[in-house]
Scaffold this motif. Structure first.
Motif, PDB file in Angstrom:
ATOM      1  N   LEU A 231       0.809  -1.226   0.000  1.00 30.06           N
ATOM      2  CA  LEU A 231       0.000   0.000   0.000  1.00 30.06           C
ATOM      3  C   LEU A 231       0.839   1.272   0.000  1.00 30.06           C
ATOM      4  CD1 LEU A 231      -2.759  -1.190   2.490  1.00 30.06           C
ATOM      5  CD2 LEU A 231      -3.032  -0.820   0.036  1.00 30.06           C
TER       6      LEU A 231
ATOM      7  N   VAL B  96       0.219   4.129  -2.524  1.00 36.07           N
ATOM      8  CA  VAL B  96      -0.939   5.007  -2.283  1.00 36.07           C
ATOM      9  C   VAL B  96      -0.527   6.193  -1.418  1.00 36.07           C
ATOM     10  CG1 VAL B  96      -3.312   5.135  -1.432  1.00 36.07           C
ATOM     11  CG2 VAL B  96      -2.437   2.983  -2.388  1.00 36.07           C
ATOM     12  N   ASN B  97       0.052   5.890  -0.264  1.00 36.44           N
ATOM     13  CA  ASN B  97       0.533   6.924   0.656  1.00 36.44           C
ATOM     14  C   ASN B  97       1.521   6.256   1.605  1.00 36.44           C
ATOM     15  OD1 ASN B  97       0.783   8.704   2.990  1.00 36.44           O
ATOM     16  ND2 ASN B  97      -0.927   9.853   2.132  1.00 36.44           N
TER      17      ASN B  97
ATOM     18  N   LEU C 196      -6.635   3.436   2.877  1.00 37.49           N
ATOM     19  CA  LEU C 196      -5.659   3.321   1.786  1.00 37.49           C
ATOM     20  C   LEU C 196      -6.257   2.569   0.602  1.00 37.49           C
ATOM     21  CD1 LEU C 196      -2.494   2.501   3.916  1.00 37.49           C
ATOM     22  CD2 LEU C 196      -2.826   4.555   2.530  1.00 37.49           C
TER      23      LEU C 196
ATOM     24  N   LYS D 265      -8.392   4.912  -1.376  1.00 28.72           N
ATOM     25  CA  LYS D 265      -7.591   5.903  -2.103  1.00 28.72           C
ATOM     26  C   LYS D 265      -6.823   5.276  -3.271  1.00 28.72           C
ATOM     27  CE  LYS D 265      -8.450   9.662   0.232  1.00 28.72           C
ATOM     28  NZ  LYS D 265      -9.084  10.839  -0.413  1.00 28.72           N
ATOM     29  N   SER D 266      -6.669   3.959  -3.253  1.00 29.87           N
ATOM     30  CA  SER D 266      -5.898   3.291  -4.304  1.00 29.87           C
ATOM     31  C   SER D 266      -6.746   3.121  -5.565  1.00 29.87           C
ATOM     32  CB  SER D 266      -5.426   1.909  -3.818  1.00 29.87           C
ATOM     33  OG  SER D 266      -6.509   1.004  -3.811  1.00 29.87           O
TER      34      SER D 266
END
Length: 237
Positions: free
Chosen positions: A84, A87-88, A166, A169-170
């Motif tokens: 992940l 993503v961030n 996450l 947001k992905s």
């Protein structure tokens, strides 16, 4: 070339996390439903202690199962962090650390089960402190495992929340799976906050468990998805 290597490492992380989540689930079921769980009678400390004394190998297998859970949690924390990170990275790192903190609490909880074995296996404790004290101390360690683990699961709920965030947001984790992770995180935190603050309301805690049972199992679905599809996704920046 660096981008290709990065994608390969992310796919390896997906496999590690996927297998870790599935093996962890199997080991947790073995610990709670097949080994230690059936030996414990919540309303009967004496019977519980006698069950453990009569089935020490089964109890030891339960401890081993919990150790497997602990190792799988560490592997899952790493795998999910790497997977992940695109993503961030900062939030992914935070999620990983929350799982590691939870795992540390689980580890200390498992030590309580080992203390039970030490007490039961030692005639010295029984002869020096008396049976009544021996029984109360043994029961304390048995119950301390559950209460300590429950506190750890409050931290774990935050880890699940950030996984869901996450995922949303992905552009590669299914949205429905991410939503279920978010709902599951609220289930974990409600149940274990009630268990901490109002343990007398066991009926309400059980109702919450049934309400959130599917979302709370979404991490198992995540593990399956990582192994079937997640390891083959195309990562877009």
């Amino acid at each position: 070339m660096k981008s290709v290597q990065s994608e390969i490492s992310i796919r390896i992380a997906a496999k590690v996390a996927g297998y870790a989540l599935l093996f962890m689930t199997i080991a947790a079921v073995a610990a709670t439903d097949l080994t230690i769980g059936p030996l414990i009678e919540l309303e009967n400390p004496t019977a519980s202690i006698n069950n453990v004394k009569s089935n020490q190998m089964l109890f030891r297998l339960g401890i081993l199962s919990w150790i497997v859970v602990l190792i799988c949690d560490i592997l899952a924390a790493w795998g999910l962090y790497v997977y992940l990170s695109p993503v961030n990275k900062r939030i992914s790192l935070l999620a990983a650390w929350l799982r590691i903190v939870y795992t540390a609490i689980l580890g200390t909880s498992i030590l309580n089960l080992n203390h039970v074995l030490e007490l039961i296996g030692s005639e010295y404790h029984l002869t020096t402190i008396g049976y009544a004290h021996f029984e109360s101390q043994t029961w304390l360690f048995l119950r301390s495992f559950d209460s300590s683990w429950s506190i750890g699961l409050i931290i774990f709920s935050l880890h699940i929340f950030f996984l869901g965030y996450l995922g949303l947001k992905s552009n590669y984790v299914p949205k429905i799976l991410s939503i279920f992770l978010l709902i599951g995180s609220f289930g974990y935190i409600l149940i274990h906050l009630f268990n901490l603050l109002s343990p007398q309301f066991q009926s309400l805690i059980q109702i919450l468990g049934w309400i959130f049972i599917i979302p709370m199992l979404s991490e198992v679905a995540l593990g399956l998805w990582l192994l079937v599809k997640g390891k083959n996704v195309t990562f877009k920046k």
